[in-house]
Design a protein around this motif. Sequence first.
Motif, PDB file in Angstrom:
ATOM      1  N   ILE A   1      -5.576   1.713   3.786  1.00 55.22           N
ATOM      2  CA  ILE A   1      -5.877   3.134   3.591  1.00 55.22           C
ATOM      3  C   ILE A   1      -4.968   4.000   4.455  1.00 55.22           C
ATOM      4  O   ILE A   1      -4.427   5.017   4.007  1.00 55.22           O
ATOM      5  N   ILE A   2      -4.759   3.579   5.710  1.00 57.89           N
ATOM      6  CA  ILE A   2      -3.872   4.334   6.607  1.00 57.89           C
ATOM      7  C   ILE A   2      -2.443   4.327   6.074  1.00 57.89           C
ATOM      8  O   ILE A   2      -1.737   5.349   6.111  1.00 57.89           O
ATOM      9  N   ALA A   3      -1.985   3.164   5.557  1.00 59.73           N
ATOM     10  CA  ALA A   3      -0.626   3.066   5.019  1.00 59.73           C
ATOM     11  C   ALA A   3      -0.442   3.986   3.818  1.00 59.73           C
ATOM     12  O   ALA A   3       0.603   4.644   3.673  1.00 59.73           O
ATOM     13  N   ILE A   4      -1.450   4.060   2.963  1.00 56.62           N
ATOM     14  CA  ILE A   4      -1.368   4.928   1.783  1.00 56.62           C
ATOM     15  C   ILE A   4      -1.318   6.391   2.190  1.00 56.62           C
ATOM     16  O   ILE A   4      -0.453   7.154   1.748  1.00 56.62           O
ATOM     17  N   ILE A   5      -2.242   6.782   3.062  1.00 58.40           N
ATOM     18  CA  ILE A   5      -2.310   8.184   3.502  1.00 58.40           C
ATOM     19  C   ILE A   5      -1.051   8.560   4.287  1.00 58.40           C
ATOM     20  O   ILE A   5      -0.497   9.658   4.110  1.00 58.40           O
ATOM     21  N   GLY A   6      -0.581   7.643   5.136  1.00 60.17           N
ATOM     22  CA  GLY A   6       0.627   7.915   5.919  1.00 60.17           C
ATOM     23  C   GLY A   6       1.844   8.117   5.043  1.00 60.17           C
ATOM     24  O   GLY A   6       2.660   9.037   5.270  1.00 60.17           O
ATOM     25  N   THR A   7       2.003   7.270   4.023  1.00 58.25           N
ATOM     26  CA  THR A   7       3.146   7.401   3.106  1.00 58.25           C
ATOM     27  C   THR A   7       3.080   8.715   2.346  1.00 58.25           C
ATOM     28  O   THR A   7       4.076   9.443   2.235  1.00 58.25           O
ATOM     29  N   TYR A   8       1.893   9.022   1.812  1.00 63.42           N
ATOM     30  CA  TYR A   8       1.728  10.292   1.094  1.00 63.42           C
ATOM     31  C   TYR A   8       2.062  11.477   2.003  1.00 63.42           C
ATOM     32  O   TYR A   8       2.746  12.428   1.588  1.00 63.42           O
ATOM     33  N   SER A   9       1.594  11.432   3.235  1.00 63.22           N
ATOM     34  CA  SER A   9       1.815  12.543   4.171  1.00 63.22           C
ATOM     35  C   SER A   9       3.298  12.722   4.470  1.00 63.22           C
ATOM     36  O   SER A   9       3.794  13.860   4.548  1.00 63.22           O
ATOM     37  N   LEU A  10       4.015  11.603   4.660  1.00 63.65           N
ATOM     38  CA  LEU A  10       5.449  11.698   4.906  1.00 63.65           C
ATOM     39  C   LEU A  10       6.177  12.318   3.722  1.00 63.65           C
ATOM     40  O   LEU A  10       7.080  13.155   3.892  1.00 63.65           O
ATOM     41  N   LEU A  11       5.798  11.912   2.521  1.00 59.73           N
ATOM     42  CA  LEU A  11       6.440  12.453   1.322  1.00 59.73           C
ATOM     43  C   LEU A  11       6.111  13.930   1.137  1.00 59.73           C
ATOM     44  O   LEU A  11       6.968  14.725   0.726  1.00 59.73           O
ATOM     45  N   GLN A  12       4.869  14.296   1.441  1.00 63.33           N
ATOM     46  CA  GLN A  12       4.418  15.653   1.183  1.00 63.33           C
ATOM     47  C   GLN A  12       4.848  16.637   2.264  1.00 63.33           C
ATOM     48  O   GLN A  12       5.239  17.777   1.954  1.00 63.33           O
TER      49      GLN A  12
ATOM     50  N   ALA B   1      11.135  -3.131   7.133  1.00 60.17           N
ATOM     51  CA  ALA B   1      11.469  -3.591   8.487  1.00 60.17           C
ATOM     52  C   ALA B   1      10.204  -3.908   9.283  1.00 60.17           C
ATOM     53  O   ALA B   1      10.131  -4.932   9.973  1.00 60.17           O
ATOM     54  N   ALA B   2       9.190  -3.045   9.142  1.00 65.04           N
ATOM     55  CA  ALA B   2       7.916  -3.288   9.847  1.00 65.04           C
ATOM     56  C   ALA B   2       7.262  -4.562   9.340  1.00 65.04           C
ATOM     57  O   ALA B   2       6.693  -5.342  10.114  1.00 65.04           O
ATOM     58  N   GLY B   3       7.341  -4.799   8.040  1.00 64.29           N
ATOM     59  CA  GLY B   3       6.764  -6.005   7.461  1.00 64.29           C
ATOM     60  C   GLY B   3       7.457  -7.265   7.929  1.00 64.29           C
ATOM     61  O   GLY B   3       6.816  -8.295   8.177  1.00 64.29           O
ATOM     62  N   ILE B   4       8.800  -7.211   8.047  1.00 58.81           N
ATOM     63  CA  ILE B   4       9.554  -8.369   8.542  1.00 58.81           C
ATOM     64  C   ILE B   4       9.169  -8.691   9.983  1.00 58.81           C
ATOM     65  O   ILE B   4       8.971  -9.856  10.359  1.00 58.81           O
ATOM     66  N   LEU B   5       9.051  -7.646  10.814  1.00 61.97           N
ATOM     67  CA  LEU B   5       8.633  -7.851  12.197  1.00 61.97           C
ATOM     68  C   LEU B   5       7.228  -8.455  12.255  1.00 61.97           C
ATOM     69  O   LEU B   5       6.959  -9.344  13.069  1.00 61.97           O
TER      70      LEU B   5
ATOM     71  N   PRO C   1       0.819  -1.225   0.000  1.00 61.70           N
ATOM     72  CA  PRO C   1       0.000   0.000   0.000  1.00 61.70           C
ATOM     73  C   PRO C   1       0.847   1.268   0.000  1.00 61.70           C
ATOM     74  O   PRO C   1       0.418   2.304  -0.538  1.00 61.70           O
ATOM     75  N   MET C   2       2.055   1.198   0.574  1.00 60.22           N
ATOM     76  CA  MET C   2       2.929   2.371   0.540  1.00 60.22           C
ATOM     77  C   MET C   2       3.276   2.761  -0.893  1.00 60.22           C
ATOM     78  O   MET C   2       3.427   3.945  -1.209  1.00 60.22           O
ATOM     79  N   ALA C   3       3.393   1.764  -1.772  1.00 61.10           N
ATOM     80  CA  ALA C   3       3.678   2.048  -3.178  1.00 61.10           C
ATOM     81  C   ALA C   3       2.581   2.908  -3.801  1.00 61.10           C
ATOM     82  O   ALA C   3       2.843   3.771  -4.642  1.00 61.10           O
ATOM     83  N   ILE C   4       1.325   2.687  -3.371  1.00 58.62           N
ATOM     84  CA  ILE C   4       0.226   3.501  -3.874  1.00 58.62           C
ATOM     85  C   ILE C   4       0.398   4.953  -3.412  1.00 58.62           C
ATOM     86  O   ILE C   4       0.132   5.892  -4.150  1.00 58.62           O
TER      87      ILE C   4
ATOM     88  N   ALA D   1      -2.940   5.011 -10.043  1.00 58.96           N
ATOM     89  CA  ALA D   1      -3.166   4.938  -8.602  1.00 58.96           C
ATOM     90  C   ALA D   1      -4.389   4.075  -8.296  1.00 58.96           C
ATOM     91  O   ALA D   1      -4.377   3.264  -7.361  1.00 58.96           O
ATOM     92  N   TYR D   2      -5.432   4.233  -9.108  1.00 60.57           N
ATOM     93  CA  TYR D   2      -6.643   3.434  -8.896  1.00 60.57           C
ATOM     94  C   TYR D   2      -6.413   1.969  -9.280  1.00 60.57           C
ATOM     95  O   TYR D   2      -6.791   1.047  -8.541  1.00 60.57           O
ATOM     96  N   LEU D   3      -5.805   1.740 -10.456  1.00 55.73           N
ATOM     97  CA  LEU D   3      -5.609   0.367 -10.939  1.00 55.73           C
ATOM     98  C   LEU D   3      -4.712  -0.436 -10.008  1.00 55.73           C
ATOM     99  O   LEU D   3      -4.898  -1.642  -9.827  1.00 55.73           O
ATOM    100  N   LEU D   4      -3.732   0.226  -9.401  1.00 56.09           N
ATOM    101  CA  LEU D   4      -2.839  -0.463  -8.478  1.00 56.09           C
ATOM    102  C   LEU D   4      -3.514  -0.722  -7.129  1.00 56.09           C
ATOM    103  O   LEU D   4      -3.202  -1.696  -6.451  1.00 56.09           O
ATOM    104  N   PHE D   5      -4.428   0.168  -6.742  1.00 61.31           N
ATOM    105  CA  PHE D   5      -5.119  -0.009  -5.463  1.00 61.31           C
ATOM    106  C   PHE D   5      -6.202  -1.084  -5.552  1.00 61.31           C
ATOM    107  O   PHE D   5      -6.466  -1.808  -4.579  1.00 61.31           O
ATOM    108  N   GLU D   6      -6.810  -1.213  -6.720  1.00 63.64           N
ATOM    109  CA  GLU D   6      -7.969  -2.096  -6.881  1.00 63.64           C
ATOM    110  C   GLU D   6      -7.718  -3.530  -6.405  1.00 63.64           C
ATOM    111  O   GLU D   6      -8.570  -4.113  -5.727  1.00 63.64           O
ATOM    112  N   PRO D   7      -6.550  -4.170  -6.711  1.00 66.27           N
ATOM    113  CA  PRO D   7      -6.359  -5.554  -6.254  1.00 66.27           C
ATOM    114  C   PRO D   7      -6.106  -5.687  -4.752  1.00 66.27           C
ATOM    115  O   PRO D   7      -6.203  -6.783  -4.204  1.00 66.27           O
ATOM    116  N   LEU D   8      -5.724  -4.585  -4.077  1.00 67.19           N
ATOM    117  CA  LEU D   8      -5.450  -4.661  -2.644  1.00 67.19           C
ATOM    118  C   LEU D   8      -6.745  -4.857  -1.861  1.00 67.19           C
ATOM    119  O   LEU D   8      -7.828  -4.459  -2.286  1.00 67.19           O
ATOM    120  N   GLU D   9      -6.592  -5.461  -0.712  1.00 68.85           N
ATOM    121  CA  GLU D   9      -7.745  -5.613   0.174  1.00 68.85           C
ATOM    122  C   GLU D   9      -8.225  -4.236   0.616  1.00 68.85           C
ATOM    123  O   GLU D   9      -7.431  -3.363   1.001  1.00 68.85           O
TER     124      GLU D   9
END
Length: 399
Positions: free
Chosen positions: A363-374, A389-393, A122-125, A349-357
Amino acid sequence: MEIKRVRYYIFLKDVLVLSITAFGGPQVFLAMLIDTMVKRRRYITEKDLLELNALCQVLPGPTSTQTISAIGYRIGGPALAYLSLTVWVLPATILMTATAFLIEHLQENTPGSLSFAKFIQPMAIGYIIYAAQVTIRKMIHTVEAAILMMIAAFVAFFYNSPFIFPVMLLIGGLITTHNYKRQPVIEEDSKIQIQWSNFLLWGGVLVIAAIMGHYTRFLPVRLFENFYRNGSLIFGGGQVLVPYLFTEFVEFKQYLSSEEFLTGYAISQTIPGPTFSISSYIGALSMREWGLMGFVMGGLIAAAGIFLPGTFLIFFVIRFWDALKKYRPVRAALEGINAVSCGMLMAAAYLLFEPLENSLFNIIAIIGTYSLLQFSKVPSPLIIVIGVAAGILYHWAFQ
């Protein structure tokens, strides 16, 4: 002659250093180019460099790669230019090919192994949405361009064939050509001197690859044609490449799963060098059934296909661009081409999000990533590293 050879060797060494240290996108890359190529080495003046970079931005293909190749061409002709191209793209190509091999190895030997990518998919989105915003802000300046962008996004939502993209780009350019009177008048040369050799080389390779791919159905040939065609049509940089590749290789041909694609795209944001290197990851996974040699072949074929057309085109246009850009219809057409590219990026952005649950977590991961970048100054690669790292944990704790 010996002095020239030493100078060429130093130039190639500088290109190699850039290829393994250029994190942070095109703005950081340009700043590093100015520091290395202009201020320290004085290979080229800052004015000439900025003009070359601007030219590469309005041509299809990878801007950073074309700029590096064009500088090499100015210094040492075609031979040094092709060497520069190789040195620039090889580290990222190797890294993304190795990533593809590792992803496939994990999937075969560890059930649920891609759960480490739970966060970065979701961060990729979020990255795509941020890239879309930045690109739209730079390219959309009129109501007509905004309407074209929305139409292109709408078409891309519902018609995900890769063959519709070049048609939309052509139509977009033709639509805005009539606005040429809005462009400032620049004194035009009476005659443009055009040397067609590199254009014929570009077109000849495209036609031959298409014919061979159609009649042989040989996967390496078809992959080269697929990437060469995409590399010939991408306006707007690596972020615009994503919807093309996702549509063709995930939706249309199903060589990769959306999960694999998103994982590779996110990881590509953490490595230095050209952003088009995501192609090597896709090419390698597309030939996974061929074994280890298939990964290597797929990665190299994809790199050759995606990077060569832009190089041929910059060598063709650089000789007469100063005269051509004075023609107002040419500059007006670029507005429509850029608007269509932005629309495709919105659709991505829509086509990549569509297959995700469709979950609160994603949604939080997407918004959080965008916010950090912006809104933060956290380096882009570090954001993905934190996500991995979070995913490995998460994988260790819950699998």
